[in-house]
Write an enzyme that holds these catalytic residues in place. Sequence first.
Site, mmCIF file in Angstrom:
data_model
loop_
_atom_site.group_PDB
_atom_site.id
_atom_site.type_symbol
_atom_site.label_atom_id
_atom_site.label_comp_id
_atom_site.label_asym_id
_atom_site.label_seq_id
_atom_site.Cartn_x
_atom_site.Cartn_y
_atom_site.Cartn_z
ATOM 1 N N LYS A 87 -4.451 5.704 29.221
ATOM 2 C CA LYS A 87 -3.473 5.449 28.158
ATOM 3 C C LYS A 87 -2.363 6.496 28.250
ATOM 4 O O LYS A 87 -2.634 7.712 28.227
ATOM 5 C CB LYS A 87 -4.198 5.541 26.809
ATOM 6 C CG LYS A 87 -3.499 4.852 25.672
ATOM 7 C CD LYS A 87 -4.423 4.845 24.459
ATOM 8 C CE LYS A 87 -3.808 4.137 23.287
ATOM 9 N NZ LYS A 87 -4.613 4.315 22.071
HETATM 10 O O1 G3P Z 1 -4.146 1.849 18.215
HETATM 11 C C1 G3P Z 1 -3.219 2.697 17.625
HETATM 12 C C2 G3P Z 1 -3.791 3.263 16.409
HETATM 13 O O2 G3P Z 1 -4.868 4.096 16.671
HETATM 14 C C3 G3P Z 1 -2.845 3.833 15.441
HETATM 15 O O3 G3P Z 1 -3.281 3.331 14.257
HETATM 16 O O4 G3P Z 1 -3.552 3.244 11.840
HETATM 17 O O5 G3P Z 1 -3.092 5.451 12.991
HETATM 18 O O6 G3P Z 1 -1.316 3.719 12.810
HETATM 19 P P1 G3P Z 1 -2.778 3.979 12.902
#
Ligand code: G3P
Length: 217
Positions: A87
Amino acid sequence: MKFFIDTANLAQIKEAQDLGILDGVTTNPSLMAKEGITGRDNILKHYVDICNIVDGDVSAEVIATDFEGMVKEGEQLASLHQQIVVKIPVIKEGIKAIKYFTDNGIKTNCTLVFSAGQALLAAKAGATYVSPFIGRLDDISSDGLNLIADIRLIYDNYGYETQILAASVRHSMHIIDCAKLGADVMTGPLLSIVGLLKHPLTDLGLAQFLADYNKGN
Ligand code: G3P
């Protein structure tokens, strides 16, 4: 549509795997830290533990932000397990690194994508997955789902094979909307996946069926 779970929590990963519908896992340094997984060796071991639970792709994020560092780190991550996808953030050095890994047969997930232009460059570099963060766009009153639609249109115009991995999914409706828009993959929390099952008429109907069956027994 592929279903990935976005967590480093082994119990939740196992629960999703046991459901029989899990296609992969995404993680990031924040999700690792949330589970108390810190230190390079522990993080690497945790990736292997995740790979041993699921059958599909497991995204492991590089920390380096320079090309050489990303290549070194990505190669180490990829050598951990055949299910690892490297990633990489969508920055200039990251695009170079994605092209390098593409040329060397290593799968990549281009992360922290917030615009169609970033997604176009990720596809040009041959990324396996591109991760638009829809929830974080919604957080700043920008429309995350519009970004999915724009990327779908652009990729279809040119036949790019990069898979659109809708990330930062926050709830079940995000999943349904992403499916309508043709996202190839979604990654979200277990609750948003299980939430797809919920309907009061199902619960009521089931209770009634069981009650009626029991009348005769
Ligand atoms: O997959 C991306 C993710 O981990 C970010 O999610 O909820 O932190 O915006 P969030």
